[in-house]
Design a protein around this motif. Structure first.
Motif, PDB file in Angstrom:
ATOM      1  N   ALA A  23       0.860  -1.264  -0.012  1.00  0.00           N
ATOM      2  CA  ALA A  23      -0.077   0.190   0.172  1.00  0.00           C
ATOM      3  C   ALA A  23       0.832   1.016   0.001  1.00  0.00           C
ATOM      4  CB  ALA A  23      -0.877  -0.164   1.073  1.00  0.00           C
ATOM      5  N   GLN A  24       0.517   2.212  -0.718  1.00  0.00           N
ATOM      6  CA  GLN A  24       1.363   3.334  -1.043  1.00  0.00           C
ATOM      7  C   GLN A  24       0.692   4.706  -0.610  1.00  0.00           C
ATOM      8  OE1 GLN A  24       4.582   3.523  -2.549  1.00  0.00           O
ATOM      9  NE2 GLN A  24       4.284   1.464  -1.823  1.00  0.00           N
ATOM     10  N   ASP A  25       1.585   5.519  -0.096  1.00  0.00           N
ATOM     11  CA  ASP A  25       1.007   7.066   0.185  1.00  0.00           C
ATOM     12  C   ASP A  25       1.748   7.864  -1.033  1.00  0.00           C
ATOM     13  OD1 ASP A  25       1.314   9.619   1.055  1.00  0.00           O
ATOM     14  OD2 ASP A  25       2.222   9.331   2.802  1.00  0.00           O
ATOM     15  N   ILE A  26       0.958   8.529  -1.768  1.00  0.00           N
ATOM     16  CA  ILE A  26       1.467   8.977  -3.214  1.00  0.00           C
ATOM     17  C   ILE A  26       1.138  10.448  -2.976  1.00  0.00           C
ATOM     18  CG2 ILE A  26       1.105   9.175  -5.639  1.00  0.00           C
ATOM     19  CD1 ILE A  26       0.006   6.184  -5.090  1.00  0.00           C
ATOM     20  N   GLU A  27       1.992  11.260  -3.411  1.00  0.00           N
ATOM     21  CA  GLU A  27       1.997  12.762  -3.721  1.00  0.00           C
ATOM     22  C   GLU A  27       1.911  12.960  -5.300  1.00  0.00           C
ATOM     23  OE1 GLU A  27       4.633  15.277  -1.486  1.00  0.00           O
ATOM     24  OE2 GLU A  27       4.428  13.788   0.205  1.00  0.00           O
ATOM     25  N   ALA A  28       1.098  14.074  -5.742  1.00  0.00           N
ATOM     26  CA  ALA A  28       1.059  14.151  -7.053  1.00  0.00           C
ATOM     27  C   ALA A  28       0.497  15.350  -7.321  1.00  0.00           C
ATOM     28  CB  ALA A  28       0.302  13.152  -7.881  1.00  0.00           C
ATOM     29  N   THR A  29       0.626  16.032  -8.592  1.00  0.00           N
ATOM     30  CA  THR A  29       0.068  17.386  -9.028  1.00  0.00           C
ATOM     31  C   THR A  29      -0.529  17.253 -10.371  1.00  0.00           C
ATOM     32  OG1 THR A  29       0.510  19.585  -9.075  1.00  0.00           O
ATOM     33  CG2 THR A  29       2.329  18.292  -9.707  1.00  0.00           C
ATOM     34  N   LEU A  30      -1.572  18.162 -10.494  1.00  0.00           N
ATOM     35  CA  LEU A  30      -2.095  17.972 -11.766  1.00  0.00           C
ATOM     36  C   LEU A  30      -2.089  19.342 -12.528  1.00  0.00           C
ATOM     37  CD1 LEU A  30      -4.097  16.185 -10.120  1.00  0.00           C
ATOM     38  CD2 LEU A  30      -5.700  16.362 -11.966  1.00  0.00           C
ATOM     39  N   THR A  31      -1.496  19.263 -13.666  1.00  0.00           N
ATOM     40  CA  THR A  31      -1.229  20.487 -14.542  1.00  0.00           C
ATOM     41  C   THR A  31      -2.468  20.864 -15.235  1.00  0.00           C
ATOM     42  OG1 THR A  31      -0.327  18.967 -16.393  1.00  0.00           O
ATOM     43  CG2 THR A  31       1.286  20.022 -15.132  1.00  0.00           C
ATOM     44  N   PRO A  32      -2.546  22.185 -15.689  1.00  0.00           N
ATOM     45  CA  PRO A  32      -3.802  22.724 -16.235  1.00  0.00           C
ATOM     46  C   PRO A  32      -4.346  21.928 -17.519  1.00  0.00           C
ATOM     47  CG  PRO A  32      -2.272  24.503 -15.890  1.00  0.00           C
ATOM     48  CD  PRO A  32      -1.413  23.270 -15.609  1.00  0.00           C
ATOM     49  N   ASP A  33      -3.473  21.095 -17.814  1.00  0.00           N
ATOM     50  CA  ASP A  33      -3.992  20.019 -19.106  1.00  0.00           C
ATOM     51  C   ASP A  33      -4.581  18.760 -18.697  1.00  0.00           C
ATOM     52  OD1 ASP A  33      -1.907  18.896 -18.272  1.00  0.00           O
ATOM     53  OD2 ASP A  33      -0.746  18.943 -20.158  1.00  0.00           O
ATOM     54  N   GLY A  34      -4.668  18.652 -17.219  1.00  0.00           N
ATOM     55  CA  GLY A  34      -5.301  17.515 -16.599  1.00  0.00           C
ATOM     56  C   GLY A  34      -4.130  16.369 -16.432  1.00  0.00           C
ATOM     57  N   GLN A  35      -2.968  16.364 -16.845  1.00  0.00           N
ATOM     58  CA  GLN A  35      -2.072  15.349 -16.582  1.00  0.00           C
ATOM     59  C   GLN A  35      -1.689  15.211 -15.367  1.00  0.00           C
ATOM     60  OE1 GLN A  35       1.129  15.762 -19.483  1.00  0.00           O
ATOM     61  NE2 GLN A  35      -0.123  14.840 -20.990  1.00  0.00           N
ATOM     62  N   VAL A  36      -1.552  14.036 -14.692  1.00  0.00           N
ATOM     63  CA  VAL A  36      -1.008  13.696 -13.576  1.00  0.00           C
ATOM     64  C   VAL A  36       0.453  13.406 -13.486  1.00  0.00           C
ATOM     65  CG1 VAL A  36      -1.421  12.273 -11.456  1.00  0.00           C
ATOM     66  CG2 VAL A  36      -3.401  12.694 -12.986  1.00  0.00           C
ATOM     67  N   HIS A  37       1.180  13.951 -12.451  1.00  0.00           N
ATOM     68  CA  HIS A  37       2.682  13.933 -12.188  1.00  0.00           C
ATOM     69  C   HIS A  37       2.923  13.582 -10.931  1.00  0.00           C
ATOM     70  CE1 HIS A  37       3.592  16.225 -15.920  1.00  0.00           C
ATOM     71  NE2 HIS A  37       2.172  17.044 -15.539  1.00  0.00           N
ATOM     72  N   VAL A  38       3.464  12.434 -10.786  1.00  0.00           N
ATOM     73  CA  VAL A  38       3.838  11.819  -9.238  1.00  0.00           C
ATOM     74  C   VAL A  38       5.258  12.323  -8.959  1.00  0.00           C
ATOM     75  CG1 VAL A  38       4.122   9.557  -8.270  1.00  0.00           C
ATOM     76  CG2 VAL A  38       2.324   9.563 -10.067  1.00  0.00           C
TER      77      VAL A  38
END
Length: 896
Positions: A291-306
């Motif tokens: 099981a993972q604790d994940i941090e990510a951000t979404l750019t204006p184009d909707g892409q997810v960056h981990v």
């Protein structure tokens, strides 16, 4: 994508954080480009002050927070005063230029290493979350200074104290630094792939506007999203007035700004984004193994960056994991303290004998006695498996590790992320010893498999003899001390017999796994229906044998017009009284009495001692025979349905593997073995029912005597005590003589327990159960959903339409209309009579090898198991259609 100043890119050189990001990138997960400075760069720079750091750490008093902060500040000053070596400075400059050919910003993140990998930051045992520093929106010119500050953050006061509290040394610390291209995200999130509070298998997402610093460090308000195993999305949307973002005035660094008014009260994530993120989380969990604790951000184009993924640290030593799966099939709903105490004793002796048969030595068995005596728990009036105790016990078996996942799936049916921590690296001597134990275990397992038919036959023979001896005496007239002594002797002898049933269960799970592997390696991945069909046939299972004998009684009735008329119009209790008085035909009376003698311990919830069985209420058998008479079913028809189902499965196997005769032969042979193991399992289950039935007779005899002596208000009150309290009263070893007072306390407890709807499984550090009232959510299912289609695991193919009959707590006399589809939470073997009268079966719990699934396959009754919330979502009397192949339940009329 990732470069290092020193290969290889291993956790002990760059830290767990960056090693995992490299693995994710290699697997196609979108990770912002980065490079790492390894521990070697840190050690080269810090070596001149290493002795001074060691001296400061040696003298610090960790009980004095002010002193810890002072020492931390002094060490951090020493580290930040050192300069990067010329070689590192040159390499760092070139790496930054390659990462950012023009102008741009980076994130500089630290990952603390330790002398032992399992003590490092983001290891499986220690997250060290927030203990080291990261710097966002850093310009090229500020990278070297940020690296120095990352190095010094290994000695933050929080980190020093954290290590001290865990008994971890601060000696040998080093810091790897990752320099990562800064992604200008407009939304950021933290996602747990399991509930971090309960380990429940649901995704939990906290998301907010702006960059991750605001979310991770809780600087801004966030929305929360919860995704259950079935894909249902719940959300808690908050007012979000501020967010953290780039300080545009300076062109670097961060600042807190107001969230635009139009965004403050709308969800940060849409449902489709939440589901997509949950899918990404599951994929990352599969890649990283836990099981993972994940941090990510979404750019204006909707892409997810981990930007980070670390294990969810599961504190097993501070929690106990409970599950009602599998055990609820035997002890559904609430039950009494007496049933729990007898069940706990049974599980203890059963597993002690099993471990002995598997070669566990006497010393180790002695050391495990506390564990084997606590395999069950009693929480809010319900019996749970203690998964914690089970896994502790089973690790005594070297073969268990290879079967752990199958055990969790088929026996424990876990939806949690609970897992034992990985053992520390073994020495060569330890590896040799483990190999020796494994070899001996395989040899013992091979011998057990060879002797299983003989051992099980001996078990049946000895148990029958023991049971005949006990049931030939009149218990009610015996002295209480004599009854207690007899009970203990029967259970002592049973303890030397029953382990063979778990030996068989072990091979049943192994055989099931082998079939799955053979089919999947042959390209047959969708094999649920095939399993259902090919498990038909073989030796008659005990439950099916009992049910068919009742159908034969119905056939006798139909062949006698006078009996048919009597069963059609007479009251069931009166018909029994007439039979008992010898007023019915002698041949039928003898067959009826024989059924009661052989199968009288069968009943609804038959292992719950407070519940009557056919031996107690024989008129219920009259009612069941009456239903079978009206249905017109015959033994020949039921057996033909099973033969037809088996033949269809063999035809399907030939269609799926037309050019693989050897594989088909192997699969059929394995299914033959699996059916044999199922036969043994069901036979053992009914003998268990006989043991509990005998125990019920002894306990009721004691209750009757204590009632006559004025100790108990009613003989049935004995079931509100536990075994030690009752026997302690009788033989003088108990701690109280106020049994009536205990009964009143238990009566109040049972009333409260019946008002609660429990979790199917949970992990808790408390003694209070995680239960919710009936009107609240249960198992992640809303009380009034709008969907008209429910989904479960199809376990016997066939499509039927009928009226839903929701049965929560049936009696043996419960009748079903001819077009009824039985809806319930789970069944035990005593439900078989009722199940045969149904056109279809839908249950909330169960697996392909559960009693419900086996019964449906055996008699060709379309059956679906594992339908969450079915009893709440399907209205009694509504018109429904079920498809036992696809697992779909469609509500055609009424609520869903």
């Amino acid at each position: 994508m990732i470069e290092t100043l020193d290969d290889p890119m291993a956790p002990e050189r760059v830290g767990w954080k960056f090693a995992r990001l490299k693995l994710l990138h290699a697997a196609g997960v979108r990770v912002p480009p980065l490079f790492c400075l390894t521990d070697q760069a840190f050690r080269l720079a810090v070596t001149p002050v290493a002795d001074r750091i060691t001296a400061l750490l040696a003298d610090v008093d960790h009980a004095d927070w002010h002193e810890v902060r002072d020492v931390s500040a002094r060490i951090r000053e020493l580290v930040e005063e050192v300069t990067l070596t010329p070689r590192v400075m040159e390499a760092l400059g070139h790496a930054v230029d390659r990462l950012l050919p023009g102008d741009g910003l980076v994130a500089v993140r630290s990952s603390v290493l330790a002398a032992r990998p399992d003590e490092a930051e983001d290891s499986g045992d220690h997250a060290f979350a927030g203990m080291s520093d990261s710097f966002l929106y850093v310009p090229k010119a500020g990278v070297s200074a940020a690296v120095s500050r990352c190095w010094s953050s290994a000695f933050s006061p929080e980190g020093l104290l954290y290590r001290h509290r865990l008994g971890l040394t601060a000696q040998g610390l080093a810091v790897a630094v990752g320099v990562q291209q800064m992604v200008l995200g407009e939304r950021s999130l933290v996602m747990f792939t399991c509930d971090p509070a309960t380990y429940a298998r649901r995704t939990v997402i906290s998301a907010g506007w702006g960059i991750g610093e605001g979310v991770v460090q809780e600087k801004t308000a966030t929305d929360h999203f919860f995704v259950g195993p079935g894909g249902d999305v719940d959300r808690v949307v908050s007012g979000k007035s501020t967010m953290v973002t780039l300080d545009e005035q300076r062109g670097y660094g961060t600042r807190t700004v107001d969230v635009p008014e139009r965004l403050r009260h709308v969800p940060v994530l849409a449902d489709d984004e939440v589901l997509s993120l949950a899918g990404l989380g599951r994929r990352i969990e599969e890649l990283l193994g836990t099981a993972q604790d994940i941090e990510a951000t979404l750019t204006p184009d909707g892409q997810v960056h981990v930007v980070q993924s670390r294990p969810v640290v599961l504190e097993q030593s501070r929690h106990r994991v409970w599950s009602s799966a599998n055990v609820s099939e035997s002890f559904p709903g609430t039950t009494t303290p007496m049933t729990y105490s007898v069940a706990r004793r049974f599980y203890g002796l059963l597993n002690h004998d099993y471990l002995r048969r598997c070669g566990v030595g006497e010393r180790e068995l002695y050391d495990l006695r506390e564990t084997t005596s606590r395999l069950l728990g009693y929480v809010d009036g319900r019996i749970y498996h203690s998964i914690t105790s089970f896994t502790t016990m089973l690790t005594a078996l070297p073969l268990f590790e290879g079967l752990r996942r199958d055990w969790e799936r088929l026996v424990a049916e876990l939806d949690t992320a609970y897992a034992e921590p990985a053992p520390p690296p073994a020495t060569r001597l330890e590896r040799a010893r483990r190999f020796g134990r494994l070899a001996r275990s395989w040899a013992r397992a091979g011998r057990n498999h060879m002797t299983l038919p003989r051992d099980f036959t001996a078990f049946e023979r000895q148990w029958r003899q023991l049971l005949r001896e006990r049931r030939s005496t009149v218990l009610q007239d015996r002295h209480p001390l004599s009854l207690v002594s007899d009970f203990r002797e029967v259970w002592r002898r049973a303890g030397d017999l029953w382990g063979v049933t778990l030996v068989n269960y072990q091979f049943m799970v192994l055989c099931h796994k082998m079939i799955e592997q053979v089919l999947e390696r042959s390209g047959v991945t969708d094999h649920a229906t095939l399993f259902s069909q090919l498990l038909c046939g073989g030796r008659q299972l005990k439950g099916a044998e009992i049910a068919l004998e009742a159908v034969r009684l119905a056939e006798q009735v139909r062949h006698d017009p006078e009996l048919t008329a009597r069963f059609a119009t007479g009251d069931a209790r009166r018909t029994w009284e007439e039979l008992d008085a010898g007023l019915l035909p002698a041949e039928f009376t003898a067959a009826f009495r024989s059924h009661l003698s052989r199968y009288g311990d069968r009943g609804i919830e038959e292992l719950k001692l407070e519940q009557p069985n056919l031996r107690d209420t024989p008129w219920h058998l009259v009612e069941l025979v009456r239903q079978y008479v009206a249905s017109g079913m015959t033994v020949a028809e039921l057996e033909e349905a099973e033969r037809r189902n088996r033949a269809e499965g063999e035809d399907e196997l030939r269609r799926l593997l037309p050019d693989r005769p050897a594989v088909r032969a192997l699969v059929l042979w394995l299914f033959d073995r699996l059916r044999t193991h199922l036969y043994y399992r069901e036979a053992g289950r009914y003998m268990r029912s006989e043991l509990f039935g005998y125990s019920k007779q002894v306990l009721l005899a004691l209750g009757t005597q204590l009632h006559h002596r004025g100790v108990l208000g009613d003989a049935q009150d004995v079931f509100l005590l536990d075994l030690d309290e009752l026997f302690g009263f009788v033989d003088g070893s108990g701690s109280t003589h106020d049994l009536a007072g205990l009964v009143e306390v238990r009566r109040r407890d049972m009333k409260r327990a019946n008002s609660l709807e429990p979790h199917r499984e949970f992990a808790t550090a408390d003694v209070v159960a995680l239960s919710v009232p009936h009107h609240e959510r249960a198992d992640g299912v809303d009380e009034a959903p709008t969907a008209h289609v429910l989904k479960g695991l199809g376990s016997c193919p066939g499509r039927v339409r009928g009226r839903a009959r929701v049965v929560m707590s049936p009696s043996l006399g419960t009748a079903l209309e001819p077009d009824s589809i039985l809806i319930t939470r789970e069944t035990d073997p005593g439900w078989l009579y009722l199940m045969l009268a149904a056109r279809g079966i839908v249950v909330e719990r169960g697996s392909m090898l559960s009693h419900t699934a086996i019964t449906g396959r055996k008699f060709g009754i379309p059956t679906i198991v594992g339908v969450p919330g079915a009893t709440a979502r399907i209205e009694d009397g509504s018109l429904i259609e079920i498809d036992g192949a696809t697992g779909r339940v469609t509500v055609l009329e009424g609520e869903a």
